[in-house]
Every structure is written in structure tokens, then in C-alpha cells.
Write a protein that holds these residues in place. Structure first.
Motif, PDB file in Angstrom:
ATOM      1  N   ARG A   1     -41.360 -18.486 123.500  1.00 20.54           N
ATOM      2  CA  ARG A   1     -41.139 -19.934 123.476  1.00 20.54           C
ATOM      3  C   ARG A   1     -41.337 -20.500 122.062  1.00 20.54           C
ATOM      4  NH1 ARG A   1     -41.070 -21.951 128.589  1.00 20.54           N
ATOM      5  NH2 ARG A   1     -41.619 -24.049 127.878  1.00 20.54           N
ATOM      6  N   ARG A   2     -41.459 -19.610 121.130  1.00 19.26           N
ATOM      7  CA  ARG A   2     -41.694 -20.014 119.751  1.00 19.26           C
ATOM      8  C   ARG A   2     -40.365 -20.231 119.012  1.00 19.26           C
ATOM      9  NH1 ARG A   2     -44.488 -16.130 115.157  1.00 19.26           N
ATOM     10  NH2 ARG A   2     -44.366 -17.630 113.414  1.00 19.26           N
ATOM     11  N   PHE A   3     -40.332 -21.179 118.131  1.00 13.72           N
ATOM     12  CA  PHE A   3     -39.160 -21.414 117.266  1.00 13.72           C
ATOM     13  C   PHE A   3     -39.645 -22.034 115.960  1.00 13.72           C
ATOM     14  CE2 PHE A   3     -39.840 -25.371 119.442  1.00 13.72           C
ATOM     15  CZ  PHE A   3     -39.570 -26.342 118.489  1.00 13.72           C
ATOM     16  N   GLU A   4     -38.754 -22.086 114.994  1.00 11.60           N
ATOM     17  CA  GLU A   4     -39.104 -22.659 113.681  1.00 11.60           C
ATOM     18  C   GLU A   4     -38.026 -23.669 113.291  1.00 11.60           C
ATOM     19  OE1 GLU A   4     -38.828 -20.655 109.531  1.00 11.60           O
ATOM     20  OE2 GLU A   4     -40.827 -20.174 110.316  1.00 11.60           O
ATOM     21  N   PRO A   5     -38.384 -24.959 113.191  1.00  9.49           N
ATOM     22  CA  PRO A   5     -37.363 -25.968 112.853  1.00  9.49           C
ATOM     23  C   PRO A   5     -36.879 -25.821 111.415  1.00  9.49           C
ATOM     24  CG  PRO A   5     -39.543 -26.954 112.833  1.00  9.49           C
ATOM     25  CD  PRO A   5     -39.722 -25.551 113.352  1.00  9.49           C
ATOM     26  N   GLY A   6     -35.673 -26.264 111.174  1.00 13.51           N
ATOM     27  CA  GLY A   6     -35.127 -26.234 109.821  1.00 13.51           C
ATOM     28  C   GLY A   6     -35.645 -27.396 108.989  1.00 13.51           C
ATOM     29  N   ALA A   7     -35.379 -27.328 107.688  1.00 12.81           N
ATOM     30  CA  ALA A   7     -35.793 -28.396 106.773  1.00 12.81           C
ATOM     31  C   ALA A   7     -34.664 -29.416 106.631  1.00 12.81           C
ATOM     32  CB  ALA A   7     -36.142 -27.812 105.410  1.00 12.81           C
TER      33      ALA A   7
END
Length: 250
Positions: free
Chosen positions: A54-60
Motif C-alpha cells: 500500500r506504499r507509494f511515493e508522490p511526484g514533485a
């Protein structure tokens, strides 16, 4: 996002007024606002133990910039002169362009471009630019909207109406335009230029053209677009001057 613009477009930072890029060649490009770094979805964090994390990394975020685009016409020959000097008629005579032509000032409100054939194998890009009036270098009339386009031209044809119905006496008309070019930019005033006496359809106008040459101390080329007199010779001289300047339109 890719935005297509015409050759000759200048890109300014709208807040600071800084010139960011001057696009003068076909295919030239630039980045005015960079996009943000992309993020990573949950698939990037999958493992043998956890197939659907359920992990993700948002963009800048990308850059945000307000820009102003200005088009400066690119031509080899620019036609300058007072309103009704015969610029549009000349362009229509030497090219397939169809500028609006009428017997009142400021018929031309935006630059018109035509391709003039010179001899059998040569061409010139000719721009009919809105007429100047006294005070144009300070914004009068079409002011800087006109003068910014002149900066792109390799040479200038300075058209002076020498007919009896001219707005001003020929020498005064010549001086007005020279003064406005100098007031806008000394470099522009020094641009290679041919003085052209227009509407030379009778002995009186030809005499006024000769008097203009004597009084100004500059060579003056008399032409008549109605009769076609002197037009081919003028184009040949303009081509030679453009070659000497070493600047050709893309």
C-alpha cells in the motif's frame, strides 16, 4: 506540453520582463518551465513477501511560470515610410501578397510578408510594415508595435511619396522617418537603406525625386509601381545589399 510558435518568437518572463529565449531558426526549441519529477506507484515497492503493498511515493511539482510571447517578424527587406507612401502597393506589385490598399493613412495595421522574385533564380522576403508617424519612437501611432519588426530586417527600403498629393514635402518626409529610427535605436538608423521615391508617374514627380536627391545628399531611386518603372532594378539593388549584409531570412 509542447507549444509550436512561429520563427521570430521571443519568450519573456512576464513578471520580470527578462528575455528567456529568442527563437530565430526553424526547429529551435527551449524549456521555459520544467516538469516535476515523476512519482512511484505501489508496484515499485512490491516484493516476494508483499505482492500488493500500500506504499507509494508522490511526484514533485513542476515549475510554474507566466510567460509573454512576442513575435518579431523576420524578413530580408523591410519597407518603411509614412502612411500612404506606397508600401503596400509595392509589396503587391513584386509578390503574391495581397495587403489591404486604400487611399487613407494606416491601411496596414499589421506586418504583411511577400516573396519577391529577383531574376530567374533568386528571391527576397519583403515585409510591408505599418506606416510611421512623427513620435513613433515614443509610442505615437503604431509606435513600438511597428519598430520592433524593423529590427529583424537585413536592409530597409525607405519609401517617400514624391507626388503632388503627398502628406509631407519629400525632404520633410525623409527626415521624419530618419529621426524616428534614430530615436528608437541608433543601430537601426545605421541599417543599410535605399531611399525610394514612389509614385513617379509624371515629370513633376520625377523632378521632385531629383530635388530630394540633391537636398538630402543621398542617392534616390525613382519608381512607379503603376507603370512598373524602376521596380526590377530596385529589387536587384536590394538583393545585392542583402548579400553584402550577410543576413538571409530562414
Amino acid at each position: 506540453l509542447l507549444v509550436s510558435v512561429p520563427i521570430g518568437t521571443q519568450i519573456f518572463d512576464a513578471q520580470r520582463g527578462q528575455l528567456l529565449r529568442d527563437l530565430v531558426r526553424d526547429g529551435e526549441s527551449c524549456v521555459v518551465a520544467a516538469g516535476g519529477r515523476g512519482g512511484r506507484g505501489n508496484k515499485s515497492f512490491a516484493s516476494a513477501v508483499q505482492q500488493a503493498p500500500r506504499r507509494f511515493e508522490p511526484g514533485a511539482s513542476g515549475e510554474l511560470r507566466r510567460v509573454r510571447l512576442e513575435l518579431k517578424l523576420i524578413a530580408e527587406v523591410g519597407l518603411v515610410g509614412l502612411p500612404n507612401a506606397g508600401k503596400s502597393t509595392f509589396l503587391a506589385k513584386v509578390s503574391q501578397a495581397t495587403p489591404k490598399i486604400a487611399d487613407y493613412p494606416f491601411t496596414t495595421l499589421s506586418p504583411q510578408v511577400g516573396i519577391a522574385a529577383v531574376g530567374e533564380n533568386e528571391t527576397l522576403v519583403v515585409a510591408d510594415l505599418p506606416g510611421l508617424i512623427e513620435g513613433a519612437s515614443e509610442g505615437a501611432g503604431l509606435g513600438h508595435r511597428f519598430l520592433k519588426h524593423v529590427e529583424r530586417c537585413a536592409i530597409l527600403l525607405h519609401l517617400v511619396d514624391v507626388s503632388e498629393g503627398a502628406l509631407l514635402a519629400p525632404l520633410e518626409a525623409l527626415r521624419v522617418i530618419e529621426h524616428e529610427l534614430e530615436g528608437y535605436s541608433p543601430e537601426l538608423a545605421a541599417r543599410p537603406r535605399i531611399v525610394v521615391a514612389t509614385k513617379c508617374e509624371d515629370e513633376t514627380s520625377l523632378a521632385r525625386a531629383s530635388e530630394l536627391e540633391r537636398a538630402s545628399g543621398r542617392p534616390v531611386r525613382p519608381i512607379s509601381t503603376v507603370l512598373g518603372a524602376g521596380v526590377k532594378e530596385l529589387l536587384s539593388e536590394a538583393l545585392s545589399l542583402v548579400r553584402s549584409a550577410g543576413i538571409r531570412a530562414p
